[in-house]
Design a protein around this motif. Sequence first.
Motif, PDB file in Angstrom:
ATOM      1  N   ALA A 213       0.816  -1.211   0.000  1.00 55.94           N
ATOM      2  CA  ALA A 213       0.000   0.000   0.000  1.00 55.94           C
ATOM      3  C   ALA A 213       0.849   1.261   0.000  1.00 55.94           C
ATOM      4  O   ALA A 213       1.906   1.310   0.620  1.00 55.94           O
ATOM      5  CB  ALA A 213      -0.914   0.003   1.218  1.00 55.94           C
ATOM      6  N   GLU A 214       0.346   2.265  -0.695  1.00 56.86           N
ATOM      7  CA  GLU A 214       0.945   3.601  -0.713  1.00 56.86           C
ATOM      8  C   GLU A 214      -0.082   4.594  -0.187  1.00 56.86           C
ATOM      9  O   GLU A 214      -1.289   4.355  -0.308  1.00 56.86           O
ATOM     10  CB  GLU A 214       1.345   3.981  -2.137  1.00 56.86           C
ATOM     11  CG  GLU A 214       2.445   3.127  -2.705  1.00 56.86           C
ATOM     12  CD  GLU A 214       2.893   3.619  -4.076  1.00 56.86           C
ATOM     13  OE1 GLU A 214       2.955   4.831  -4.290  1.00 56.86           O
ATOM     14  OE2 GLU A 214       3.166   2.761  -4.934  1.00 56.86           O
ATOM     15  N   PRO A 215       0.374   5.712   0.391  1.00 58.12           N
ATOM     16  CA  PRO A 215      -0.579   6.712   0.857  1.00 58.12           C
ATOM     17  C   PRO A 215      -1.536   7.127  -0.264  1.00 58.12           C
ATOM     18  O   PRO A 215      -1.166   7.150  -1.434  1.00 58.12           O
ATOM     19  CB  PRO A 215       0.309   7.890   1.274  1.00 58.12           C
ATOM     20  CG  PRO A 215       1.632   7.271   1.595  1.00 58.12           C
ATOM     21  CD  PRO A 215       1.759   6.116   0.641  1.00 58.12           C
ATOM     22  N   ASN A 216      -2.768   7.424   0.109  1.00 55.17           N
ATOM     23  CA  ASN A 216      -3.828   7.925  -0.776  1.00 55.17           C
ATOM     24  C   ASN A 216      -4.422   6.856  -1.694  1.00 55.17           C
ATOM     25  O   ASN A 216      -5.022   7.189  -2.700  1.00 55.17           O
ATOM     26  CB  ASN A 216      -3.357   9.125  -1.601  1.00 55.17           C
ATOM     27  CG  ASN A 216      -2.710  10.187  -0.746  1.00 55.17           C
ATOM     28  OD1 ASN A 216      -3.184  10.475   0.344  1.00 55.17           O
ATOM     29  ND2 ASN A 216      -1.623  10.740  -1.214  1.00 55.17           N
ATOM     30  N   GLU A 217      -4.277   5.585  -1.338  1.00 56.60           N
ATOM     31  CA  GLU A 217      -4.869   4.520  -2.145  1.00 56.60           C
ATOM     32  C   GLU A 217      -6.166   4.035  -1.511  1.00 56.60           C
ATOM     33  O   GLU A 217      -6.302   3.992  -0.290  1.00 56.60           O
ATOM     34  CB  GLU A 217      -3.912   3.331  -2.281  1.00 56.60           C
ATOM     35  CG  GLU A 217      -2.746   3.597  -3.189  1.00 56.60           C
ATOM     36  CD  GLU A 217      -1.891   2.372  -3.416  1.00 56.60           C
ATOM     37  OE1 GLU A 217      -1.340   2.271  -4.516  1.00 56.60           O
ATOM     38  OE2 GLU A 217      -1.755   1.523  -2.501  1.00 56.60           O
ATOM     39  N   LYS A 218      -7.102   3.663  -2.372  1.00 56.75           N
ATOM     40  CA  LYS A 218      -8.338   2.992  -1.962  1.00 56.75           C
ATOM     41  C   LYS A 218      -8.247   1.566  -2.484  1.00 56.75           C
ATOM     42  O   LYS A 218      -8.380   1.325  -3.677  1.00 56.75           O
ATOM     43  CB  LYS A 218      -9.560   3.678  -2.565  1.00 56.75           C
ATOM     44  CG  LYS A 218      -9.968   4.939  -1.872  1.00 56.75           C
ATOM     45  CD  LYS A 218     -11.263   5.449  -2.490  1.00 56.75           C
ATOM     46  CE  LYS A 218     -11.822   6.594  -1.712  1.00 56.75           C
ATOM     47  NZ  LYS A 218     -13.078   7.096  -2.301  1.00 56.75           N
ATOM     48  N   ILE A 219      -7.990   0.645  -1.597  1.00 56.90           N
ATOM     49  CA  ILE A 219      -7.781  -0.749  -1.963  1.00 56.90           C
ATOM     50  C   ILE A 219      -9.088  -1.515  -1.746  1.00 56.90           C
ATOM     51  O   ILE A 219      -9.682  -1.442  -0.664  1.00 56.90           O
ATOM     52  CB  ILE A 219      -6.656  -1.366  -1.117  1.00 56.90           C
ATOM     53  CG1 ILE A 219      -5.373  -0.532  -1.272  1.00 56.90           C
ATOM     54  CG2 ILE A 219      -6.423  -2.816  -1.488  1.00 56.90           C
ATOM     55  CD1 ILE A 219      -4.298  -0.882  -0.273  1.00 56.90           C
ATOM     56  N   TYR A 220      -9.524  -2.233  -2.771  1.00 59.00           N
ATOM     57  CA  TYR A 220     -10.760  -3.001  -2.675  1.00 59.00           C
ATOM     58  C   TYR A 220     -10.449  -4.475  -2.928  1.00 59.00           C
ATOM     59  O   TYR A 220      -9.818  -4.820  -3.920  1.00 59.00           O
ATOM     60  CB  TYR A 220     -11.805  -2.506  -3.684  1.00 59.00           C
ATOM     61  CG  TYR A 220     -13.150  -3.129  -3.460  1.00 59.00           C
ATOM     62  CD1 TYR A 220     -13.985  -2.665  -2.451  1.00 59.00           C
ATOM     63  CD2 TYR A 220     -13.570  -4.203  -4.232  1.00 59.00           C
ATOM     64  CE1 TYR A 220     -15.219  -3.245  -2.225  1.00 59.00           C
ATOM     65  CE2 TYR A 220     -14.798  -4.799  -4.012  1.00 59.00           C
ATOM     66  CZ  TYR A 220     -15.622  -4.314  -3.004  1.00 59.00           C
ATOM     67  OH  TYR A 220     -16.847  -4.902  -2.783  1.00 59.00           O
ATOM     68  N   ILE A 221     -10.913  -5.326  -2.009  1.00 54.93           N
ATOM     69  CA  ILE A 221     -10.594  -6.753  -2.050  1.00 54.93           C
ATOM     70  C   ILE A 221     -11.890  -7.561  -2.031  1.00 54.93           C
ATOM     71  O   ILE A 221     -12.803  -7.251  -1.258  1.00 54.93           O
ATOM     72  CB  ILE A 221      -9.753  -7.152  -0.824  1.00 54.93           C
ATOM     73  CG1 ILE A 221      -8.495  -6.295  -0.740  1.00 54.93           C
ATOM     74  CG2 ILE A 221      -9.412  -8.636  -0.845  1.00 54.93           C
ATOM     75  CD1 ILE A 221      -7.886  -6.246   0.634  1.00 54.93           C
ATOM     76  N   THR A 222     -11.950  -8.594  -2.855  1.00 55.53           N
ATOM     77  CA  THR A 222     -13.043  -9.561  -2.779  1.00 55.53           C
ATOM     78  C   THR A 222     -12.430 -10.952  -2.655  1.00 55.53           C
ATOM     79  O   THR A 222     -11.358 -11.218  -3.199  1.00 55.53           O
ATOM     80  CB  THR A 222     -13.949  -9.525  -4.029  1.00 55.53           C
ATOM     81  OG1 THR A 222     -13.158  -9.756  -5.188  1.00 55.53           O
ATOM     82  CG2 THR A 222     -14.672  -8.200  -4.145  1.00 55.53           C
ATOM     83  N   ALA A 223     -13.110 -11.816  -1.918  1.00 54.20           N
ATOM     84  CA  ALA A 223     -12.616 -13.189  -1.739  1.00 54.20           C
ATOM     85  C   ALA A 223     -13.683 -14.048  -1.090  1.00 54.20           C
ATOM     86  O   ALA A 223     -14.634 -13.543  -0.501  1.00 54.20           O
ATOM     87  CB  ALA A 223     -11.362 -13.197  -0.864  1.00 54.20           C
ATOM     88  N   ASN A 224     -13.481 -15.347  -1.170  1.00 55.67           N
ATOM     89  CA  ASN A 224     -14.263 -16.300  -0.414  1.00 55.67           C
ATOM     90  C   ASN A 224     -13.564 -16.439   0.935  1.00 55.67           C
ATOM     91  O   ASN A 224     -12.376 -16.755   0.986  1.00 55.67           O
ATOM     92  CB  ASN A 224     -14.306 -17.643  -1.145  1.00 55.67           C
ATOM     93  CG  ASN A 224     -15.088 -18.677  -0.400  1.00 55.67           C
ATOM     94  OD1 ASN A 224     -15.003 -18.804   0.808  1.00 55.67           O
ATOM     95  ND2 ASN A 224     -15.856 -19.448  -1.142  1.00 55.67           N
ATOM     96  N   PHE A 225     -14.281 -16.207   2.021  1.00 59.41           N
ATOM     97  CA  PHE A 225     -13.655 -16.181   3.342  1.00 59.41           C
ATOM     98  C   PHE A 225     -12.973 -17.491   3.704  1.00 59.41           C
ATOM     99  O   PHE A 225     -11.937 -17.497   4.353  1.00 59.41           O
ATOM    100  CB  PHE A 225     -14.689 -15.818   4.414  1.00 59.41           C
ATOM    101  CG  PHE A 225     -14.076 -15.538   5.754  1.00 59.41           C
ATOM    102  CD1 PHE A 225     -13.467 -14.319   6.006  1.00 59.41           C
ATOM    103  CD2 PHE A 225     -14.061 -16.499   6.746  1.00 59.41           C
ATOM    104  CE1 PHE A 225     -12.881 -14.059   7.233  1.00 59.41           C
ATOM    105  CE2 PHE A 225     -13.474 -16.248   7.963  1.00 59.41           C
ATOM    106  CZ  PHE A 225     -12.877 -15.024   8.209  1.00 59.41           C
TER     107      PHE A 225
END
Length: 135
Positions: free
Chosen positions: A98-110
Motif C-alpha cells: 500500500a501507498e498513501p492515498n490509495e483505496k484498496i478493494y478486495i473480494t474473496a471467499n472467506f
Amino acid sequence: MKKYPSTFPLSLLVVAIVFAGCKDNNNGINEGEIVISGQFHSGQEEKIILEELTPTDLISIDTLTTDKQGSFSYTHYIESAGFYRLRPLQGRFITLAAEPNEKIYITANFENIRETYEVNGSHGSEILWRLTRKQ
C-alpha cells in the motif's frame, strides 16, 4: 466598555473550510490515508486481522469485523509505502503493498482467502496478486 461583535461563528466557518480543504481531490480521502475495503463471502460476520510487515517485525494494526454480507472498510494513516497483511483469525493471509492515498478493494471467499482473492485500487497490491496467481 466598548463591545465588539462575536467572531466565534466566523472562526468556526474558517476552521471548517480549512479542514475540508485537506481532502485529497483525486481519491476523496485525507492526505496520507489508505482505505482498505471489500467483501469476503461467508454469509456471516467474520473477524479479519490487519498487520503491518516491517523488516524486523509484524505489527498488529487492528481487528476488523465484516457485516453479515461480508463487507468491511477500514481507514489507516501511513507516512510512506509499506507491506500489510490481511488474514482471518485462522487460515492463510493475503499481502498488500500500500501507498498513501490509495483505496484498496478486495473480494474473496472467506474460507479460502489466499486462493480466491482479487484486489483493485493499488498498483503494488495488484502486482503481488498477479504473482500469487502464478504460484
